[in-house]
Write a protein that holds these residues in place. Structure first.
Motif, PDB file in Angstrom:
ATOM      1  N   ALA A 148       0.753  -1.256  -0.182  1.00  0.00           N
ATOM      2  CA  ALA A 148      -0.050   0.016  -0.096  1.00  0.00           C
ATOM      3  C   ALA A 148       0.881   1.467  -0.016  1.00  0.00           C
ATOM      4  O   ALA A 148       0.559   2.006   0.835  1.00  0.00           O
ATOM      5  N   ASN A 149       1.845   1.187  -0.625  1.00  0.00           N
ATOM      6  CA  ASN A 149       2.989   2.429  -0.679  1.00  0.00           C
ATOM      7  C   ASN A 149       3.197   2.596  -2.293  1.00  0.00           C
ATOM      8  O   ASN A 149       4.513   2.821  -2.395  1.00  0.00           O
ATOM      9  N   PRO A 150       2.406   2.680  -3.043  1.00  0.00           N
ATOM     10  CA  PRO A 150       2.653   3.240  -4.369  1.00  0.00           C
ATOM     11  C   PRO A 150       3.155   4.622  -4.407  1.00  0.00           C
ATOM     12  O   PRO A 150       2.731   5.315  -3.592  1.00  0.00           O
TER      13      PRO A 150
ATOM     14  N   THR B 210       0.459  -3.821  -5.865  1.00  0.00           N
ATOM     15  CA  THR B 210      -0.063  -5.148  -6.570  1.00  0.00           C
ATOM     16  C   THR B 210      -0.927  -4.591  -7.837  1.00  0.00           C
ATOM     17  O   THR B 210      -2.017  -3.940  -7.421  1.00  0.00           O
ATOM     18  N   LYS B 211      -0.673  -4.950  -9.028  1.00  0.00           N
ATOM     19  CA  LYS B 211      -1.454  -4.725 -10.159  1.00  0.00           C
ATOM     20  C   LYS B 211      -1.752  -5.917 -10.967  1.00  0.00           C
ATOM     21  O   LYS B 211      -0.832  -6.569 -11.473  1.00  0.00           O
ATOM     22  N   ASN B 212      -3.000  -6.435 -11.094  1.00  0.00           N
ATOM     23  CA  ASN B 212      -3.403  -7.549 -11.903  1.00  0.00           C
ATOM     24  C   ASN B 212      -2.582  -8.881 -11.210  1.00  0.00           C
ATOM     25  O   ASN B 212      -1.904  -9.737 -11.933  1.00  0.00           O
ATOM     26  N   GLY B 213      -2.357  -8.917  -9.806  1.00  0.00           N
ATOM     27  CA  GLY B 213      -1.771  -9.785  -9.280  1.00  0.00           C
ATOM     28  C   GLY B 213      -0.187  -9.992  -9.223  1.00  0.00           C
ATOM     29  O   GLY B 213       0.454 -10.747  -8.880  1.00  0.00           O
TER      30      GLY B 213
END
Length: 251
Positions: A33-35, A40-43
């Motif tokens: 949760a630190n973009p 995580t995107k599309n796994g």
């Protein structure tokens, strides 16, 4: 005969796993949760840290495995020797830990800012006295820490930057304190009404290692020097932030 073969295959499998494990180091990230540092995107894990260690791996042949925890839990695991590496850290931030670690060369800067749902800029920390500011539990802010306390700035500790921004957007806190890169990412994506109103500090960041990983630190240092010189780290930041960043200037 089949049992003997099977047993030998098992031994070979474990020998291979041990060999791979000896060249694979755990890297701490925070709750996905630190973009744009990690998410995580599309796994699939993406962001500045995954891209950075992918490039280091190409140059060194060393494998890295990411492990996601809260800030406090991650730091405790590092203290207990359960995590090998923590990226994006200034030594001052970890000076009071049980295991302070050893550090790579600096590869970028971190700029900490105050986010507000108002547009007006803050002139100095004293103008925040009496206000409630959200910070991530476990983070330290060097000289700014002196402004927290009775009759000064009241702080609320949250688990992550997204949690703080949700509270700020709902008006449950007056301000939120976090890294500019992360704040700008969320403002661009979800919180267009929020703005950056004060720069708290600008500090160089490095990669933190367990004290015994001196040889690994040297190999990573050699890789980082090359990635800085050839512009790869700059391109990683541009790719993940969407714009040119001054967080690599003057390194």
């Amino acid at each position: 005969m089949k049992k003997i073969i099977s047993f030998r295959l098992i031994l070979v499998f474990f020998a291979m796993c041990f060999s791979v494990k000896s060249w694979c180091y755990s890297v701490l990230i925070y709750h996905n949760a630190n973009p744009p540092y990690s998410y995580t995107k599309n796994g699939k894990l993406k962001g500045i840290f995954p891209d950075l260690f992918k490039e280091i791996s190409k140059l060194t042949g060393i494998e890295f495995e990411f492990e996601s925890y809260s800030v406090m839990r991650g730091q405790l695991l590092f203290d207990n020797g359960k995590i090998d590496i923590e990226p994006g850290i200034n030594p001052i931030w970890r000076v009071d830990r049980a295991v302070s670690g050893i550090y790579s060369i600096s590869y970028a800067y971190s700029q900490e800012v105050i986010v507000s749902n108002k547009q007006s800029k803050i002139q100095n920390p004293q103008s925040l006295y009496g206000k409630l500011i959200g910070i991530v539990r476990g983070y330290k802010y060097n000289d700014f820490e002196q402004h927290f306390g009775p009759f000064k700035i009241e702080k609320l500790e949250g688990r992550s930057e997204p949690d703080l921004l949700k509270l700020l957007a709902k008006g449950r806190i007056d301000y939120a304190l976090m890294g500019e890169t992360t704040a700008q990412y969320y403002i661009n994506k979800h919180y267009g009404n929020l703005s950056l109103v004060y720069t708290v500090e600008r500090t160089p960041v490095s990669i933190r290692f367990q004290p015994h990983l001196k040889e690994l630190k040297q190999k990573v240092n050699d890789a980082l020097k090359l990635l800085i010189d050839n512009g790869t780290i700059e391109q990683i930041y541009i790719k993940n932030t969407g714009n040119n960043s001054d967080l690599l200037d003057s390194l």
